[in-house]
Motif scaffolding. Structure first.
Motif, PDB file in Angstrom:
ATOM      1  N   PRO A   1      10.617 -16.481 -11.052  1.00 43.04           N
ATOM      2  CA  PRO A   1      10.357 -16.350 -12.502  1.00 43.04           C
ATOM      3  C   PRO A   1       9.125 -15.360 -13.035  1.00 43.04           C
ATOM      4  O   PRO A   1       8.962 -15.164 -14.096  1.00 43.04           O
ATOM      5  CB  PRO A   1      10.148 -17.715 -13.005  1.00 43.04           C
ATOM      6  N   ASP A   2       8.169 -15.122 -11.852  1.00 41.43           N
ATOM      7  CA  ASP A   2       7.013 -14.505 -12.095  1.00 41.43           C
ATOM      8  C   ASP A   2       7.254 -13.072 -11.669  1.00 41.43           C
ATOM      9  O   ASP A   2       6.050 -12.294 -11.683  1.00 41.43           O
ATOM     10  CB  ASP A   2       5.835 -15.238 -11.620  1.00 41.43           C
ATOM     11  N   ALA A   3       8.268 -12.689 -11.461  1.00 40.40           N
ATOM     12  CA  ALA A   3       8.637 -11.159 -10.861  1.00 40.40           C
ATOM     13  C   ALA A   3       7.947 -10.172 -11.747  1.00 40.40           C
ATOM     14  O   ALA A   3       7.573  -9.149 -11.178  1.00 40.40           O
ATOM     15  CB  ALA A   3      10.033 -11.106 -10.802  1.00 40.40           C
ATOM     16  N   GLN A   4       7.962 -10.226 -13.021  1.00 41.41           N
ATOM     17  CA  GLN A   4       7.665  -9.347 -13.996  1.00 41.41           C
ATOM     18  C   GLN A   4       6.079  -9.268 -13.918  1.00 41.41           C
ATOM     19  O   GLN A   4       5.707  -8.208 -14.501  1.00 41.41           O
ATOM     20  CB  GLN A   4       8.110  -9.628 -15.242  1.00 41.41           C
ATOM     21  N   HIS A   5       5.569 -10.098 -13.267  1.00 40.73           N
ATOM     22  CA  HIS A   5       3.977 -10.055 -13.404  1.00 40.73           C
ATOM     23  C   HIS A   5       3.539  -9.796 -12.015  1.00 40.73           C
ATOM     24  O   HIS A   5       2.224  -9.782 -11.688  1.00 40.73           O
ATOM     25  CB  HIS A   5       3.404 -11.349 -13.869  1.00 40.73           C
ATOM     26  N   ALA A   6       4.566  -9.454 -10.843  1.00 38.44           N
ATOM     27  CA  ALA A   6       4.180  -9.329  -9.719  1.00 38.44           C
ATOM     28  C   ALA A   6       4.296  -8.106  -9.514  1.00 38.44           C
ATOM     29  O   ALA A   6       4.493  -6.929  -9.956  1.00 38.44           O
ATOM     30  CB  ALA A   6       5.195  -9.932  -8.712  1.00 38.44           C
ATOM     31  N   ARG A   7       3.480  -7.797  -8.264  1.00 33.82           N
ATOM     32  CA  ARG A   7       3.425  -6.234  -7.833  1.00 33.82           C
ATOM     33  C   ARG A   7       3.797  -6.098  -6.103  1.00 33.82           C
ATOM     34  O   ARG A   7       3.599  -7.020  -5.491  1.00 33.82           O
ATOM     35  CB  ARG A   7       1.917  -5.674  -7.704  1.00 33.82           C
ATOM     36  N   VAL A   8       4.690  -5.347  -5.899  1.00 34.69           N
ATOM     37  CA  VAL A   8       5.377  -5.254  -4.585  1.00 34.69           C
ATOM     38  C   VAL A   8       4.694  -4.119  -3.736  1.00 34.69           C
ATOM     39  O   VAL A   8       4.244  -3.185  -4.226  1.00 34.69           O
ATOM     40  CB  VAL A   8       6.716  -4.934  -4.484  1.00 34.69           C
ATOM     41  N   ALA A   9       4.012  -4.462  -2.798  1.00 36.56           N
ATOM     42  CA  ALA A   9       3.176  -3.446  -1.711  1.00 36.56           C
ATOM     43  C   ALA A   9       3.911  -3.710  -0.395  1.00 36.56           C
ATOM     44  O   ALA A   9       4.863  -4.571  -0.028  1.00 36.56           O
ATOM     45  CB  ALA A   9       1.755  -3.985  -1.865  1.00 36.56           C
ATOM     46  N   MET A  10       3.200  -3.108   0.674  1.00 35.89           N
ATOM     47  CA  MET A  10       3.683  -3.217   1.994  1.00 35.89           C
ATOM     48  C   MET A  10       2.213  -3.124   2.729  1.00 35.89           C
ATOM     49  O   MET A  10       1.264  -2.834   2.092  1.00 35.89           O
ATOM     50  CB  MET A  10       4.636  -2.016   2.548  1.00 35.89           C
ATOM     51  N   TYR A  11       2.568  -3.726   4.008  1.00 35.41           N
ATOM     52  CA  TYR A  11       1.527  -3.874   4.848  1.00 35.41           C
ATOM     53  C   TYR A  11       1.748  -3.623   6.335  1.00 35.41           C
ATOM     54  O   TYR A  11       2.725  -3.553   6.804  1.00 35.41           O
ATOM     55  CB  TYR A  11       0.487  -5.079   4.549  1.00 35.41           C
ATOM     56  N   GLY A  12       0.608  -3.565   7.009  1.00 35.55           N
ATOM     57  CA  GLY A  12       0.836  -3.358   8.454  1.00 35.55           C
ATOM     58  C   GLY A  12      -0.683  -3.425   9.084  1.00 35.55           C
ATOM     59  O   GLY A  12      -1.546  -3.701   8.531  1.00 35.55           O
ATOM     60  N   THR A  13      -0.683  -3.382  10.631  1.00 31.45           N
ATOM     61  CA  THR A  13      -1.865  -3.482  11.271  1.00 31.45           C
ATOM     62  C   THR A  13      -1.952  -2.242  12.062  1.00 31.45           C
ATOM     63  O   THR A  13      -1.023  -1.442  12.336  1.00 31.45           O
ATOM     64  CB  THR A  13      -2.155  -5.003  11.986  1.00 31.45           C
ATOM     65  N   CYS A  14      -3.136  -1.940  12.373  1.00 32.11           N
ATOM     66  CA  CYS A  14      -3.618  -0.705  13.161  1.00 32.11           C
ATOM     67  C   CYS A  14      -4.874  -1.088  14.011  1.00 32.11           C
ATOM     68  O   CYS A  14      -5.959  -1.217  13.185  1.00 32.11           O
ATOM     69  CB  CYS A  14      -3.675   0.554  12.385  1.00 32.11           C
ATOM     70  N   GLY A  15      -4.984  -1.426  15.186  1.00 28.34           N
ATOM     71  CA  GLY A  15      -6.145  -2.145  16.016  1.00 28.34           C
ATOM     72  C   GLY A  15      -6.597  -3.154  15.180  1.00 28.34           C
ATOM     73  O   GLY A  15      -5.674  -4.013  15.064  1.00 28.34           O
ATOM     74  N   GLU A  16      -8.062  -3.245  14.896  1.00 29.05           N
ATOM     75  CA  GLU A  16      -8.456  -4.416  14.518  1.00 29.05           C
ATOM     76  C   GLU A  16      -8.266  -4.336  13.029  1.00 29.05           C
ATOM     77  O   GLU A  16      -8.823  -5.466  12.328  1.00 29.05           O
ATOM     78  CB  GLU A  16      -9.733  -4.692  14.839  1.00 29.05           C
ATOM     79  N   TRP A  17      -7.599  -3.502  12.392  1.00 23.64           N
ATOM     80  CA  TRP A  17      -7.418  -3.390  10.866  1.00 23.64           C
ATOM     81  C   TRP A  17      -6.159  -3.767  10.216  1.00 23.64           C
ATOM     82  O   TRP A  17      -5.138  -3.454  10.612  1.00 23.64           O
ATOM     83  CB  TRP A  17      -7.657  -1.941  10.290  1.00 23.64           C
ATOM     84  N   LEU A  18      -6.155  -4.607   9.184  1.00 26.18           N
ATOM     85  CA  LEU A  18      -5.109  -4.764   8.390  1.00 26.18           C
ATOM     86  C   LEU A  18      -5.011  -3.716   7.180  1.00 26.18           C
ATOM     87  O   LEU A  18      -6.070  -3.613   6.793  1.00 26.18           O
ATOM     88  CB  LEU A  18      -4.697  -6.293   7.726  1.00 26.18           C
ATOM     89  N   TYR A  19      -3.970  -3.159   6.730  1.00 30.19           N
ATOM     90  CA  TYR A  19      -3.972  -2.264   5.725  1.00 30.19           C
ATOM     91  C   TYR A  19      -2.761  -2.770   4.837  1.00 30.19           C
ATOM     92  O   TYR A  19      -1.729  -3.294   5.202  1.00 30.19           O
ATOM     93  CB  TYR A  19      -3.891  -0.834   6.113  1.00 30.19           C
ATOM     94  N   VAL A  20      -3.112  -2.605   3.423  1.00 32.69           N
ATOM     95  CA  VAL A  20      -2.139  -2.751   2.392  1.00 32.69           C
ATOM     96  C   VAL A  20      -2.088  -1.432   1.387  1.00 32.69           C
ATOM     97  O   VAL A  20      -2.941  -1.089   1.164  1.00 32.69           O
ATOM     98  CB  VAL A  20      -2.610  -3.979   1.303  1.00 32.69           C
TER      99      VAL A  20
END
Length: 215
Positions: free
Chosen positions: A67-86
């Motif tokens: 129900p809160d989809a209209q207030h949501a943001r879709v993003a993607m993420y992954g990791t590289c080495g010791e870093w998380l990235y969004v």
């Protein structure tokens, strides 16, 4: 680095509305280390159950987001080495939008965050660096990373003309404005040792994360 992240800067002025299965233009980046990836995503507002579904970004339109989809943001993420990235292309980075007002997003001691936010609705583009001491440095792309010496040393400052008259400085940056995003993303990629596969991002093959709007 295979792909680095300079390519994100190259397409930073491209309209994100050019929709495909993934992202290419106007991508904001948040990278964090010194914290578990799921913990950081939950602090951004992600739901643990949604993360455990392991949906990919390209599947977003087929999912029932609630129900809160209209207030949501879709993003993607992954990791590289010791870093998380969004990666986000809705206009700015969620971490930038909430790190001062949402307690869970405040950077903790020993946790480093680097954020490049496009601020499509409210320019300029900004670079933020939380080096792990509880502080956050912020500056426009043309200014580098304020007093964040680590990023300055990595080259996240556009070539300086500090000794020139103010009018000459203004003209210089006007002439090279289009090069700024590529220069900044290149430097941050080198600093973090971060490489993100452009083809995978454009195909939307990275994991999906749904974040609440905090703007």
């Amino acid at each position: 680095m295979l792909d680095g992240i300079a390519w994100i800067g190259e397409f930073s002025n491209e309209n994100a509305a050019r929709r495909g299965p993934g992202m290419r233009g106007a991508i904001s980046l948040t990278a964090a280390r010194g914290v578990e990836p799921e913990e950081f995503l939950v602090r951004l507002g992600a739901d643990s159950e949604q993360l455990r579904c392991h949906d990919t970004y390209q599947e977003r339109d087929a999912l029932a987001l609630g129900p809160d989809a209209q207030h949501a943001r879709v993003a993607m993420y992954g990791t590289c080495g010791e870093w998380l990235y969004v990666l986000e292309d809705w206009g700015m980075a969620t971490w930038y939008a909430g790190h001062r007002t949402v307690a869970a997003m405040e950077p903790l001691m020993g946790e480093e965050v680097v954020c490049l936010t496009m601020n499509s609705w409210d320019p300029p583009k900004l670079i933020l660096h939380a080096p792990g001491d509880g502080r956050v440095w912020q500056a426009e792309f043309a200014e580098g990373a304020g007093r964040s010496s680590a990023l300055r040393a990595a080259g996240a400052v556009f070539p300086s003309v500090r000794e020139a008259p103010e009018e000459e400085v203004a003209l210089y940056f006007e002439e090279h404005r289009e090069e700024l995003p590529t220069a900044v993303f290149t430097a941050v990629g080198h600093y973090c040792g971060l490489s993100i596969d452009r083809a995978v991002v454009e195909a939307g093959e990275l994991p999906l994360v749904i974040l609440p709007s905090v703007r």
